[in-house]
Design a protein around this motif. Sequence first.
Motif: not given
Length: 154
Positions: A17-18, A101-106, A123-128
Amino acid sequence: MAENAKKIAENKKARFNYFIEESIECGIALEGTEVKSVKAGNISFPDAFAEIINGEVWVRGLHISEYAYSSVFNHNPDRQKKLLLHKEEIKKLARKVEEKGFTLIPLDFYLKNGRVKVNLGVCKGKKAFDKRDTIKERDLDRQVQKEFRRDLQS
């Protein structure tokens, strides 16, 4: 992840997803029975994320099941867990997360020298359409591997 580390769990959903721009190793503050439960692999974190609050990094959405062999002194499975980082590293992460658009994901949990460590990704989210590209690449790689194995057998 280091060579002398034993992987406990990996967040495959986050890798799908990212886009992972950067990753950093950090410790995690756990209570007594949480450590035993994590070492047993009783951990779930598909929707977990980290946020910076008052100069500290906290993980939310991380579920560590209660330790089965514990008595009444068990832990709360869904409590927030504090990640252990240096102040400079937290400031660096805060600057990254402030960007749009950036977030922290384990990304994964592992044991290193007997201690539980977390690989935290910026991480930065992916588009479809990005996800479709990822699926297409994965299918092509699988097909190439299949043909390669077929050629080796013949």
